[in-house]
Write a protein that holds these residues in place. Sequence first.
Motif, PDB file in Angstrom:
ATOM      1  N   ALA A 119       5.888   7.458  64.470  1.00  0.00           N
ATOM      2  CA  ALA A 119       4.699   8.326  64.539  1.00  0.00           C
ATOM      3  C   ALA A 119       4.870   9.581  63.689  1.00  0.00           C
ATOM      4  N   ASN A 120       5.914   9.619  62.836  1.00  0.00           N
ATOM      5  CA  ASN A 120       6.181  10.743  61.931  1.00  0.00           C
ATOM      6  C   ASN A 120       6.508  12.037  62.671  1.00  0.00           C
ATOM      7  N   THR A 121       7.166  11.908  63.811  1.00  0.00           N
ATOM      8  CA  THR A 121       7.671  13.085  64.520  1.00  0.00           C
ATOM      9  C   THR A 121       9.157  13.265  64.184  1.00  0.00           C
ATOM     10  N   ILE A 122       9.628  14.501  64.283  1.00  0.00           N
ATOM     11  CA  ILE A 122      11.005  14.822  63.921  1.00  0.00           C
ATOM     12  C   ILE A 122      11.953  14.404  65.050  1.00  0.00           C
ATOM     13  N   GLU A 123      12.913  13.548  64.722  1.00  0.00           N
ATOM     14  CA  GLU A 123      13.908  13.126  65.710  1.00  0.00           C
ATOM     15  C   GLU A 123      15.254  13.817  65.493  1.00  0.00           C
ATOM     16  N   TRP A 124      15.559  14.150  64.246  1.00  0.00           N
ATOM     17  CA  TRP A 124      16.847  14.776  63.937  1.00  0.00           C
ATOM     18  C   TRP A 124      16.789  15.302  62.517  1.00  0.00           C
ATOM     19  N   CYS A 125      17.548  16.357  62.235  1.00  0.00           N
ATOM     20  CA  CYS A 125      17.622  16.871  60.868  1.00  0.00           C
ATOM     21  C   CYS A 125      18.923  17.649  60.690  1.00  0.00           C
ATOM     22  N   THR A 126      19.316  17.850  59.439  1.00  0.00           N
ATOM     23  CA  THR A 126      20.526  18.600  59.118  1.00  0.00           C
ATOM     24  C   THR A 126      20.187  20.069  58.903  1.00  0.00           C
ATOM     25  N   SER A 127      21.226  20.874  58.805  1.00  0.00           N
ATOM     26  CA  SER A 127      21.023  22.308  58.611  1.00  0.00           C
ATOM     27  C   SER A 127      20.377  22.607  57.262  1.00  0.00           C
ATOM     28  N   HIS A 128      20.720  21.812  56.228  1.00  0.00           N
ATOM     29  CA  HIS A 128      20.101  22.013  54.921  1.00  0.00           C
ATOM     30  C   HIS A 128      18.604  21.726  54.970  1.00  0.00           C
ATOM     31  N   ALA A 129      18.219  20.729  55.744  1.00  0.00           N
ATOM     32  CA  ALA A 129      16.791  20.429  55.904  1.00  0.00           C
ATOM     33  C   ALA A 129      16.089  21.566  56.649  1.00  0.00           C
ATOM     34  N   GLU A 130      16.766  22.138  57.637  1.00  0.00           N
ATOM     35  CA  GLU A 130      16.180  23.276  58.348  1.00  0.00           C
ATOM     36  C   GLU A 130      15.930  24.440  57.399  1.00  0.00           C
ATOM     37  N   TYR A 131      16.904  24.701  56.513  1.00  0.00           N
ATOM     38  CA  TYR A 131      16.771  25.824  55.581  1.00  0.00           C
ATOM     39  C   TYR A 131      15.705  25.545  54.521  1.00  0.00           C
ATOM     40  N   GLN A 132      15.731  24.345  53.939  1.00  0.00           N
ATOM     41  CA  GLN A 132      14.816  24.049  52.840  1.00  0.00           C
ATOM     42  C   GLN A 132      13.374  23.881  53.300  1.00  0.00           C
ATOM     43  N   LEU A 133      13.175  23.247  54.461  1.00  0.00           N
ATOM     44  CA  LEU A 133      11.825  22.924  54.916  1.00  0.00           C
ATOM     45  C   LEU A 133      11.319  23.874  55.992  1.00  0.00           C
ATOM     46  N   GLY A 134      12.142  24.841  56.371  1.00  0.00           N
ATOM     47  CA  GLY A 134      11.710  25.798  57.388  1.00  0.00           C
ATOM     48  C   GLY A 134      11.615  25.188  58.775  1.00  0.00           C
ATOM     49  N   LEU A 135      12.507  24.268  59.092  1.00  0.00           N
ATOM     50  CA  LEU A 135      12.486  23.600  60.391  1.00  0.00           C
ATOM     51  C   LEU A 135      13.530  24.207  61.323  1.00  0.00           C
ATOM     52  N   SER A 136      13.412  23.882  62.596  1.00  0.00           N
ATOM     53  CA  SER A 136      14.412  24.248  63.605  1.00  0.00           C
ATOM     54  C   SER A 136      14.520  23.087  64.573  1.00  0.00           C
ATOM     55  N   LEU A 137      15.685  22.419  64.572  1.00  0.00           N
ATOM     56  CA  LEU A 137      15.842  21.227  65.403  1.00  0.00           C
ATOM     57  C   LEU A 137      15.674  21.545  66.881  1.00  0.00           C
ATOM     58  N   LYS A 138      16.056  22.748  67.300  1.00  0.00           N
ATOM     59  CA  LYS A 138      15.966  23.115  68.717  1.00  0.00           C
ATOM     60  C   LYS A 138      14.517  23.189  69.190  1.00  0.00           C
ATOM     61  N   THR A 139      13.649  23.729  68.336  1.00  0.00           N
ATOM     62  CA  THR A 139      12.256  23.951  68.753  1.00  0.00           C
ATOM     63  C   THR A 139      11.281  22.920  68.188  1.00  0.00           C
ATOM     64  N   ASP A 140      11.651  22.265  67.083  1.00  0.00           N
ATOM     65  CA  ASP A 140      10.698  21.370  66.412  1.00  0.00           C
ATOM     66  C   ASP A 140      10.938  19.892  66.696  1.00  0.00           C
ATOM     67  N   ILE A 141      11.953  19.562  67.487  1.00  0.00           N
ATOM     68  CA  ILE A 141      12.223  18.154  67.766  1.00  0.00           C
ATOM     69  C   ILE A 141      11.026  17.531  68.477  1.00  0.00           C
TER      70      ILE A 141
END
Length: 432
Positions: A117-139
């Motif tokens: 469904a195109n939801t975020i399941e996991w990401c790396t720290s580089h993805a958080e920095y480049q795409l402005g994501l936060s795994l803790k809040t955006d999962i």
Amino acid sequence: MIDLRWKSALFICALSIVSIFLWLITSLTTALIVFSVGLLFYVVNHIFWIHQLNRWLKSPDLSQVPEGTGLWEDVYSSLLKYERSNTLKQTELNSALERFQIVANAIPDGLVILSAANTIEWCTSHAEYQLGLSLKTDINLPIVNLLRNSHFIAYLYNEVYDEPFKLKDVKNAESTLEIWLIPLATKQKLLISRDVTQIEKVDAMRRDFIANVSHELRTPLTVVGGFIETLSDMEGAIPDSIRSYFGMMQDQTTRMRRLIEDLLTLSHIESNTQAPDDNPINMSMLMNMLLNDANALSQGKHRISVQTNPHFDLSGAVDELQSALGNLVSNAIRYTPEGGEIKINWQLRDDQGIFSVTDNGIGIDQQHIHRLTERFYRVDRSRSRETGGTGLGLSIVKHILTRHQARLEITSELGTGSTFSAVFPKARIIQK
């Protein structure tokens, strides 16, 4: 389990034998009382150890596994072995996961796992920095809620990931990210983000250099060509012995001017970051225009036919698409011997618009097909010069189609012919 069943059966048998023996030497009442008391003790014992097991399962701790008695001693012993094995496997799994996390975060590219469904399941720290994501809040949040770019959303839902998508860095407008989407077997997607800012800068410098040089060369070539043409038309200005040389100079000047025009066109398309126009294009009218141009170029040397589905039109920049599709038609005419057949089709296939040009010309060897859209790549350099090709036509076609979220498909067989197809996504199809 066999041992446990035997122990239960042996206890019941022993209790039954004792009760029968008491019945024989005393009375039936005494035997029944002893049997009932023994059976009650047996049941109460089981209930007690079941209760102990239930208490332990609520907060499992290997150091506090009940010891049990009788068959329950074997039950708890087996449970202890199982838990120790499970704990060991869990430790190994956590260790492997930790190593994977270390390796994944060491990769300079950003990695994001998207669900079906195109939801975020996991990401790396580089993805958080480049795409402005936060795994803790955006999962478990949809990626489109966080990357609000209409072109990226169209790229995501188009489900055609042959080419990467260029995205401006959300934190730095001067930086550029290259987004790759890789479908996985579980209907998930792996999103890879790569910082290509330096590559883009070098590429921009290359485009500017080519555009500037081409622009500077166009004027002197026009002047030289004009003088050669003027001298050729002046009676007596050129001796007959060298007139053929002026014809050769005129041909080479024309070829260089055509090359410069193609370079400027390609440079303009590559440097244009704005989305193309989304104007309705009457495909029946466009197909007739392409047929007229093809007949004019062929001069009656080929059999040219057009087949159009009148129920579907296309959305896009008409000038760009006319140039790209016309290039495919002109290539078919140039590389098809006199008397050959060329078929131009516009049809719908699997909700996608297909513009195709099929010829029975010289064909292309399979080893060359994947390189045909490279700049200046020619299968046969001598024949390309004879037909007036610059080696940039298919590169221009590819860039125009990419701007329209379309792709170029090429099928060919040497000596049999070729089919060049422009495949447009469902989003650009207009149903009448």
